[in-house]
Write a protein that holds these residues in place. Structure first.
Motif, mmCIF file in Angstrom:
data_model
loop_
_atom_site.group_PDB
_atom_site.id
_atom_site.type_symbol
_atom_site.label_atom_id
_atom_site.label_comp_id
_atom_site.label_asym_id
_atom_site.label_seq_id
_atom_site.Cartn_x
_atom_site.Cartn_y
_atom_site.Cartn_z
ATOM 1 N N UNK A 213 48.350 34.252 39.092
ATOM 2 C CA UNK A 213 48.861 33.363 39.978
ATOM 3 C C UNK A 213 49.239 31.957 39.450
ATOM 4 N N UNK A 214 49.512 32.002 38.102
ATOM 5 C CA UNK A 214 49.771 30.577 37.328
ATOM 6 C C UNK A 214 51.152 30.085 37.585
ATOM 7 N N UNK A 215 52.150 30.728 37.708
ATOM 8 C CA UNK A 215 53.289 30.217 38.376
ATOM 9 C C UNK A 215 53.423 29.765 39.762
ATOM 10 N N UNK A 216 52.679 30.504 40.484
ATOM 11 C CA UNK A 216 52.325 30.107 41.857
ATOM 12 C C UNK A 216 51.550 28.856 41.991
ATOM 13 N N UNK A 217 50.627 28.887 41.220
ATOM 14 C CA UNK A 217 49.828 27.538 41.313
ATOM 15 C C UNK A 217 50.729 26.459 40.977
ATOM 16 N N UNK A 218 51.533 26.626 39.671
ATOM 17 C CA UNK A 218 52.378 25.429 39.304
ATOM 18 C C UNK A 218 53.451 25.115 40.277
ATOM 19 N N UNK A 219 53.955 25.892 41.105
ATOM 20 C CA UNK A 219 54.869 25.680 42.137
ATOM 21 C C UNK A 219 54.288 25.157 42.957
ATOM 22 N N UNK A 220 53.137 25.349 43.643
ATOM 23 C CA UNK A 220 52.283 24.590 44.593
ATOM 24 C C UNK A 220 51.960 23.311 44.443
ATOM 25 N N UNK A 221 51.428 23.109 42.930
ATOM 26 C CA UNK A 221 51.166 21.813 42.504
ATOM 27 C C UNK A 221 52.232 20.884 42.467
ATOM 28 N N UNK A 222 53.722 21.399 42.224
ATOM 29 C CA UNK A 222 54.839 20.673 42.121
ATOM 30 C C UNK A 222 55.136 20.068 43.586
ATOM 31 N N UNK A 223 54.993 21.018 44.494
ATOM 32 C CA UNK A 223 55.220 20.655 45.671
ATOM 33 C C UNK A 223 54.205 19.997 46.519
ATOM 34 N N UNK A 224 53.094 19.606 45.805
ATOM 35 C CA UNK A 224 51.861 18.974 46.692
ATOM 36 C C UNK A 224 51.353 19.780 47.433
ATOM 37 N N UNK A 225 51.338 20.982 47.467
ATOM 38 C CA UNK A 225 50.764 22.033 48.326
ATOM 39 C C UNK A 225 49.788 22.728 47.793
ATOM 40 N N UNK A 226 48.844 22.448 46.767
ATOM 41 C CA UNK A 226 47.852 23.029 46.094
ATOM 42 C C UNK A 226 46.863 23.691 46.904
ATOM 43 N N UNK A 227 46.618 22.899 48.106
ATOM 44 C CA UNK A 227 45.729 23.416 49.081
ATOM 45 C C UNK A 227 45.783 24.849 49.837
ATOM 46 N N UNK A 228 47.040 25.338 49.480
ATOM 47 C CA UNK A 228 47.319 26.775 50.027
ATOM 48 C C UNK A 228 47.303 27.825 48.935
ATOM 49 N N UNK A 229 46.895 27.377 47.510
ATOM 50 C CA UNK A 229 46.603 28.318 46.733
ATOM 51 C C UNK A 229 45.591 29.712 47.080
ATOM 52 N N UNK A 230 44.541 29.163 47.748
ATOM 53 C CA UNK A 230 43.467 30.073 48.306
ATOM 54 C C UNK A 230 44.232 30.969 49.536
#
Length: 277
Positions: A213-230
């Motif tokens: 999930x590394x690329x997905x995590x980086x994408x969510x952090x870029x968008x400020x949506x890291x809370x939806x990683x789970x």
């Protein structure tokens, strides 16, 4: 008398209604007073930060780089000014002796470096503003170009910020070759930054299954949506599924409409993910 009694009834009802409104307002005021102002302020700041990140992710590279550089410069100026105020140069009011003729250039360079790390609030604010602003801006451009935030991008940003810091602070003044001094300072910054980045990665190494999930995590952090990683992990939306994501797939893992639109727009704009699809 009966007529007078009939005239008093609306007044009684009005007074009762007014009392009810006052009681409701008092209860609302008590409810507001019970809220934690610090928590509300923190939530507002996080919401604004997430909104800014989401807006920047949709802007061209030069716009995001300019805004990121400006924000980093303001933060660095505040930090430098605070450091210059709390730890002012003890010898600022004393006359500075001039170096004797024929002094060793290496010794003079060391003296200039020591002077660059001291100074009043304005000097420190300027130096730190240039350093942090350049670091933030270069990091942003490297992340946009390479599509990932890694040690190479971090070291490139540190090199640029170190070289600019050397030029602005006057560390190379009086040396035989100021350009060489700026390059040397940039390399030193890059080495330290790269070392800190790798140490931080080692201590914050995710679990083995998180590597999917590394690329997905980086994408969510870029968008400020890291809370939806789970949500991604719960739905097994690994990096391989990113090019295949649809609105229904994101809805199935209970991601709200707004974040879904940002995620899908980011994937559509990502050249590497589009090429994989």
């Amino acid at each position: 008398m009966q007529g007078a009694g009939e005239k008093r009834r609306p007044l009684t009802v009005l007074a009762s209604s007014s009392s009810s409104q006052v009681a409701a307002a008092a209860a609302a005021a008590r409810g507001v007073g019970m809220a934690n102002p610090l928590a509300e302020w923190t939530d507002r700041v996080r919401s604004l930060e997430a909104g800014l990140r989401a807006w920047l992710a949709k802007q061209p590279t030069h716009v995001e780089a300019a805004v990121t550089t400006a924000v980093g410069a303001v933060q660095g100026a505040a930090l430098g000014g605070l450091m210059g105020t709390l730890a002012p140069d003890a010898g600022a009011g004393l006359p500075v002796p001039q170096p004797p003729p024929g002094v060793d250039p290496k010794a003079l360079a060391s003296f200039k470096q020591a002077q660059a790390l001291t100074g009043g609030p304005l000097v420190q604010a300027r130096n730190f503003a240039v350093m942090t602003g350049a670091n933030a801006g270069i990091s942003c451009v490297m992340r946009r170009i390479r599509g990932v935030e890694d040690v190479q991008g971090s070291m490139a940003a540190a090199f640029g910020s170190g070289a600019l810091f050397s030029i602005v602070s006057g560390m190379g003044t009086g040396t035989p070759n100021p350009v060489v001094n700026a390059v040397t300072t940039g390399v030193a910054f890059a080495v330290f930054q790269g070392g800190f980045f790798m140490i931080g990665q080692k201590f914050s190494q995710p679990k083995s299954e998180d590597t999917y999930y590394s690329r997905g995590r980086s994408m969510l952090q870029t968008l400020g949506l890291q809370n939806y990683e789970k949500n991604f992990k719960k739905g097994l939306l690994t990096d391989q599924t990113l090019p295949l994501l649809t609105d229904s797939a994101l809805r199935d893992v209970k991601i709200p409409p707004g974040p879904r639109l940002l995620i899908l727009d980011h994937i559509k704009r990502d050249v590497e993910l589009t090429r994989e699809n």
